[in-house]
Design a protein around this motif. Structure first.
Motif, mmCIF file in Angstrom:
data_model
loop_
_atom_site.group_PDB
_atom_site.id
_atom_site.type_symbol
_atom_site.label_atom_id
_atom_site.label_comp_id
_atom_site.label_asym_id
_atom_site.label_seq_id
_atom_site.Cartn_x
_atom_site.Cartn_y
_atom_site.Cartn_z
ATOM 1 N N ASP A 149 -11.502 0.173 0.275
ATOM 2 C CA ASP A 149 -10.596 -0.635 -0.539
ATOM 3 C C ASP A 149 -9.769 0.220 -1.490
ATOM 4 O OD1 ASP A 149 -12.327 -0.027 -2.645
ATOM 5 O OD2 ASP A 149 -12.527 -2.102 -3.326
ATOM 6 N N LEU A 152 -6.143 -0.178 -1.175
ATOM 7 C CA LEU A 152 -5.697 -1.537 -1.484
ATOM 8 C C LEU A 152 -5.398 -1.714 -2.964
ATOM 9 C CD1 LEU A 152 -8.197 -3.568 0.755
ATOM 10 C CD2 LEU A 152 -5.967 -2.597 1.361
ATOM 11 N N TRP A 153 -5.986 -0.832 -3.802
ATOM 12 C CA TRP A 153 -5.680 -0.937 -5.235
ATOM 13 C C TRP A 153 -5.176 0.367 -5.833
ATOM 14 C CZ3 TRP A 153 -8.516 1.563 -9.222
ATOM 15 C CH2 TRP A 153 -9.723 2.168 -8.857
ATOM 16 N N SER A 166 -5.767 5.108 4.140
ATOM 17 C CA SER A 166 -4.538 4.362 4.393
ATOM 18 C C SER A 166 -4.084 4.589 5.828
ATOM 19 C CB SER A 166 -3.432 4.817 3.433
ATOM 20 O OG SER A 166 -3.745 4.529 2.091
ATOM 21 N N GLN A 243 -6.904 -6.443 12.002
ATOM 22 C CA GLN A 243 -7.124 -6.962 10.657
ATOM 23 C C GLN A 243 -7.919 -5.978 9.786
ATOM 24 O OE1 GLN A 243 -5.501 -9.806 9.939
ATOM 25 N NE2 GLN A 243 -4.833 -9.690 12.084
ATOM 26 N N ALA A 246 -11.656 -6.637 3.590
ATOM 27 C CA ALA A 246 -12.157 -6.005 2.369
ATOM 28 C C ALA A 246 -13.531 -6.576 2.044
ATOM 29 C CB ALA A 246 -11.191 -6.232 1.223
ATOM 30 N N ASN A 248 -15.894 -6.088 -0.796
ATOM 31 C CA ASN A 248 -16.031 -5.414 -2.091
ATOM 32 C C ASN A 248 -16.401 -6.379 -3.228
ATOM 33 O OD1 ASN A 248 -13.671 -6.803 -2.528
ATOM 34 N ND2 ASN A 248 -12.359 -5.016 -2.647
ATOM 35 N N VAL A 252 -10.944 -6.440 -4.884
ATOM 36 C CA VAL A 252 -9.593 -6.599 -4.347
ATOM 37 C C VAL A 252 -9.605 -7.836 -3.476
ATOM 38 C CG1 VAL A 252 -7.802 -5.624 -2.865
ATOM 39 C CG2 VAL A 252 -9.111 -4.131 -4.376
ATOM 40 N N MET A 253 -8.631 -8.704 -3.640
ATOM 41 C CA MET A 253 -8.511 -9.900 -2.806
ATOM 42 C C MET A 253 -7.157 -9.829 -2.108
ATOM 43 S SD MET A 253 -10.041 -12.830 -5.344
ATOM 44 C CE MET A 253 -11.607 -12.596 -6.191
ATOM 45 N N ASN A 254 -7.193 -9.834 -0.753
ATOM 46 C CA ASN A 254 -5.926 -9.707 -0.032
ATOM 47 C C ASN A 254 -5.807 -10.763 1.056
ATOM 48 O OD1 ASN A 254 -7.838 -8.733 1.730
ATOM 49 N ND2 ASN A 254 -6.748 -6.840 2.222
#
Length: 254
Positions: A149, A152-153, A166, A243, A246, A248, A252-254
């Motif tokens: 994650d 993602l942040w 990434s 897909q 995440a 965690n 992080v919410m995506n």
């Protein structure tokens, strides 16, 4: 974690970086779900001990040496796994190095950057290619890439590792389109900071940042991630591909 009820009965799965930490947790959960598991790692003694322990429990596991920085090692490992297991239905690309933790971008050197990219990106690409013929022949192949994650942040002071993860996310999406016609699914699981040997270097302040920022405010452990990996390998996810999941605790919410 709860029993996974033989979701992977009859499957043959290769897990890289399986000697300890998250990889060992994945290999254990996959074997408990009924699969025959090839456990590959560069850490020979850790691998021997882990394979012996799971074998004592009656689980179907086999150990293979693997150096993701060495293309010959990659080819040898993949060939040996397919020969011994009689094919391959799943690949979990877990093996990786961190190396850049605690350093700013300006503190990284070229050799360190190249090491992380060689193992995490090139190595994952090469072991995947080496396994693709067997995964095609399976008719129900699944690839699970262990991302993170952190991209993602935008985790700071971890740039080479974040960049490599990434890249895995991008590779997941592109490869999913390339091999979809072969009925191979390709997904990524992106764990949050998990307490394992590989994260021993992480200062407690970073653990607190994660724990305080999660919707589920507790320490993340390897078993918290294993269910997502088993799901991505199973028939429950056969129409899910390309897909990123995440895992965690809601940091992080995506």
């Amino acid at each position: 974690m709860p029993a996974l009820n033989q979701l992977l009965a009859g499957r043959r799965v290769l897990v890289t970086g399986a000697a300890r930490g998250l990889g060992l947790a994945f290999a254990t959960a996959i074997a408990e779900a009924g699969a025959s598991v090839a456990m590959a790692d560069i850490l020979e003694e850790n691998l021997r001990q882990s394979v012996a322990e799971l074998t004592r429990r009656g689980l179907q596991v086999h150990g293979y040496l693997l150096d993701l920085a060495d293309p010959q090692s990659i080819d040898t490992c993949a060939r040996s796994v397919v020969e011994q297991l009689g094919g391959l239905d799943g690949l979990v690309n877990n093996a990786a190095v961190t190396n850049s933790g605690g350093r700013s971008s300006e503190q990284l050197d070229i050799a360190l950057w190249d090491k992380v990219m060689t193992v995490n990106v090139r190595g994952t690409w090469l072991i995947t290619n080496a396994c693709l013929p067997a995964l095609r022949a399976s008719g129900r192949g699944s690839i699970v890439n262990l991302a993170s994650d952190t991209p993602l942040w935008g985790a700071p002071n971890l740039l080479a590792y974040v960049a490599s993860k990434s890249a895995l996310i991008g590779m997941t999406r592109s490869l999913a389109r390339e091999v979809g016609a072969d009925n191979i699914t390709v997904n990524a699981v992106a764990p949050g900071l998990t307490r394992v040997e590989a994260t021993e270097y992480v200062p407690e302040e970073r653990y607190r940042t994660y724990q305080d920022g999660r919707a589920l405010q507790r320490l993340q452990l390897p078993d918290d991630v294993s269910g997502a990996v088993v799901f991505a390998l199973s028939d429950l996810s056969r129409f899910i591909t390309g897909q990123v999941l995440a895992v965690n605790g809601g940091f992080v919410m995506n």
